[in-house]
Scaffold this active site. Structure first.
Site, PDB file in Angstrom:
ATOM      1  N   ARG A 124      14.872  96.827   0.697  1.00  0.00           N
ATOM      2  CA  ARG A 124      15.553  98.115   0.565  1.00  0.00           C
ATOM      3  C   ARG A 124      16.802  98.138   1.441  1.00  0.00           C
ATOM      4  O   ARG A 124      16.825  98.753   2.501  1.00  0.00           O
ATOM      5  CB  ARG A 124      14.597  99.252   0.895  1.00  0.00           C
ATOM      6  CG  ARG A 124      13.585  99.474  -0.211  1.00  0.00           C
ATOM      7  CD  ARG A 124      12.891 100.803  -0.117  1.00  0.00           C
ATOM      8  NE  ARG A 124      12.346 101.192  -1.400  1.00  0.00           N
ATOM      9  CZ  ARG A 124      11.681 102.322  -1.624  1.00  0.00           C
ATOM     10  NH1 ARG A 124      11.515 103.182  -0.642  1.00  0.00           N
ATOM     11  NH2 ARG A 124      11.218 102.606  -2.811  1.00  0.00           N
ATOM     12  N   GLN A 129      20.120  98.064  -4.086  1.00  0.00           N
ATOM     13  CA  GLN A 129      19.671  99.293  -4.739  1.00  0.00           C
ATOM     14  C   GLN A 129      19.668  99.171  -6.258  1.00  0.00           C
ATOM     15  O   GLN A 129      18.807  99.728  -6.926  1.00  0.00           O
ATOM     16  CB  GLN A 129      20.562 100.460  -4.320  1.00  0.00           C
ATOM     17  CG  GLN A 129      20.325 100.914  -2.885  1.00  0.00           C
ATOM     18  CD  GLN A 129      21.207 102.081  -2.490  1.00  0.00           C
ATOM     19  OE1 GLN A 129      22.064 102.497  -3.259  1.00  0.00           O
ATOM     20  NE2 GLN A 129      21.011 102.609  -1.306  1.00  0.00           N
ATOM     21  N   ASP A 132      16.355  97.772  -7.275  1.00  0.00           N
ATOM     22  CA  ASP A 132      15.170  98.394  -6.678  1.00  0.00           C
ATOM     23  C   ASP A 132      14.331  99.062  -7.758  1.00  0.00           C
ATOM     24  O   ASP A 132      14.445 100.260  -8.027  1.00  0.00           O
ATOM     25  CB  ASP A 132      15.604  99.405  -5.616  1.00  0.00           C
ATOM     26  CG  ASP A 132      14.431  99.895  -4.773  1.00  0.00           C
ATOM     27  OD1 ASP A 132      13.283  99.549  -5.119  1.00  0.00           O
ATOM     28  OD2 ASP A 132      14.661 100.616  -3.791  1.00  0.00           O
TER      29      ASP A 132
END
Length: 527
Positions: A124, A129, A132
């Protein structure tokens, strides 16, 4: 021709998602890949085999043929033992894997010589991102949780006043303000519910309040809690003292809440029990509890995974574990995009050839098996997921005596500055007066005073008040007109021109000022 990417059909009961969509396949072809999909893989997500064919994807009859034809195998759920048996050395599997819970499956993949990238292990950090997948699915789960709650809640979310009576707004409590929690807060607020939220990380209070919800604070004197950054962006386990205060607060809120959505979960750990049986018993009949942590035991004592139960006092407790799959089309689109971004990082040359760079933080963090070795757990990323926030220093409140002393010191300093400026101005005027004629001095003093008064009137006023101020004080321009009219009959041509310009500009100021005033007054009149 580049390497081949194949998407398997999901075998888990109730799983409707697919790891490759026609849109993502088009993007993968631009990276140089050739795409395959198992027949029927996208059917539950509303994607037909014909749609894949139209996007240039080859439809393969079964899993064995797809794995044999593909260099990269992508899927959603962790693979079954039979699916891992189909792998061979040099092939790459990309899916959710949960290596901490599937040690035997990971060992089997290692023995096959396959490289395994776990989408649940993507670190993270900001750069990751776009890959993710946990956040993508949590976002959908939080959204869907509110929809499910509304489906079982017998009243409006928003308050209404109707001819038939007044309807109060539903009260919603969201426990845990991670990705899923924030998504649930956003939907509950947009539906008009009176929304409350709690999280052990105090730094998320501003996020919650900015979304229109109320943050639930605890009266806890045990010191600051551990920052979530230490656990990769997740909330840290709380101390026993903090937990007791937390439960006491929940017991206080339970009778008031109509809907409770719990989202507290750290991957690889059992879900903490936060909404206990006595809290459910204190809720009103018809209330709803949605437990997003049901897959790991649930945050609620009464949660049963994959089931909906009704308590003795009429409270519905929903423990579904397939919230993202209940929105399969949206979930598949987001997950396929996460996969595509991962393959983009794995293909720096955009030539359809995977370069498994183990020096890259994101690729190394997500890789759990590589070239016959287990690489889980990964080393911590060089960049922290969330920078640890420095504790804010408490500003000491000054005593009344200190305040008076500070005000007196400021007054003395200001007086000193004014006296110095006055002395400098007086000295300047004396020097000018010693050499200039008396007629010049009288006009010069009026000019200086006019500049001083104008500065004080205009520049010391707040900008927000400038428009109404100008609308009224521009009438002072009348004085300018009078002065200009007195000079317009001068024998000096330059003075006449300057006087005429002064009259023109002052007239524009006056007319404009009163027009603005009129328009402002019209704003407060009924049409």
């Amino acid at each position: 021709m580049g390497q081949k990417v194949g998407a398997l059909r999901e075998l888990a009961i109730g799983e409707s998602r697919v790891s490759l969509t026609p849109d993502s396949a088009v993007q993968l072809r631009k990276l140089g890949y050739v795409c395959f999909v198992e027949a029927g893989a996208g059917e539950k997500a509303g994607i037909s085999d014909e749609a894949y064919c139209a996007a240039g994807v080859t439809v393969v009859a079964d899993a064995a043929a797809l794995v044999a034809a593909s260099d990269v195998i992508v899927k959603v759920r962790p693979p079954t033992t039979a699916e891992v048996d189909l792998l061979s050395a040099g092939k790459t599997l990309i899916s959710f894997f949960y290596p901490g819970q599937n040690g035997e499956l990971l060992e089997l993949a290692r023995s096959k010589g396959a490289n395994v990238i776990a989408m649940d292990m993507v670190p993270r950090i900001s750069r990751a991102q776009k890959m993710d997948a946990l956040s993508s699915m949590a976002n959908i789960a939080g959204y869907r949780a509110v929809i499910e709650a509304g489906n079982h809640f017998g009243r409006f979310f928003t308050g209404q006043i109707t001819a038939a009576g007044k309807v109060p707004p539903a009260k919603v409590l969201v426990i845990g303000a991670g990705v899923a929690g924030l998504a649930a807060i956003g939907v509950a607020v947009s539906l008009g519910a009176q929304t409350y939220a709690f999280d052990v990380r105090p730094e998320v209070a501003e996020q919650i309040e900015s979304m229109g919800a109320e943050f639930v604070y605890l009266d806890f004197d045990g010191g600051a809690q551990q920052d979530g950054a230490a656990t990769g962006g997740y909330a840290a386990p709380s101390s026993p003292e903090f937990r007791e205060k937390q439960l006491a607060k929940f017991r206080e809120l339970a009778p008031q809440m109509d809907i409770v959505i719990t989202t507290a979960l750290i991957p690889g750990r059992d879900a903490p029990k936060l909404w206990l049986a006595d809290m459910v018993a204190a809720m009103k009949p018809g209330s709803v509890v949605v437990d997003l942590a049901a897959e790991r035991g649930g945050n609620c004592d009464l949660t049963v995974a994959d089931q909906k139960i009704v308590s003795d006092n009429g409270v519905t407790v929903i423990g579904y574990t397939d919230f993202p799959s209940r929105m399969a089309a949206q979930s598949s689109a987001l997950y396929a995009t996460n996969i595509r971004h991962m393959l983009t990082d794995l293909t720096p040359g955009k030539d359809g050839v995977i370069v498994h760079n183990m020096e890259d933080d994101v690729i190394r963090g997500a890789t759990v098996a590589f070239e016959g070795a287990i690489t889980y757990p990964p080393p911590p990323p060089k960049i922290a997921a969330i920078a640890a926030q420095k504790p804010k220093e408490k500003v000491k409140e000054p005593t009344p005596e200190e305040k008076r002393a500070a005000e007196a010191a400021a007054f003395r300093a200001e007086t000193k500055n004014q006296l110095v400026l006055l002395a400098i101005g007086t000295a300047a005027l004396l020097i000018v007066g010693a050499f200039a004629p008396s007629a010049f001095m009288s006009h010069f003093i009026v000019f200086v005073l006019a500049c001083f008064v104008g500065f004080q009137v205009i520049w010391n006023v707040s900008h927000s008040l400038h428009t109404p101020l100008m609308a009224v004080t521009n009438a002072v321009s009348g004085i300018v007109i009078l002065g200009a009219l007195l000079q317009i009959g001068s024998s000096n041509g330059l003075v006449v021109v300057l006087s005429a310009l002064s009259v023109l500009i002052a007239t524009i100021n006056i007319v404009g000022g009163f027009l603005v005033t009129r328009r402002m007054l019209a704003m407060f009149q009924k049409s």
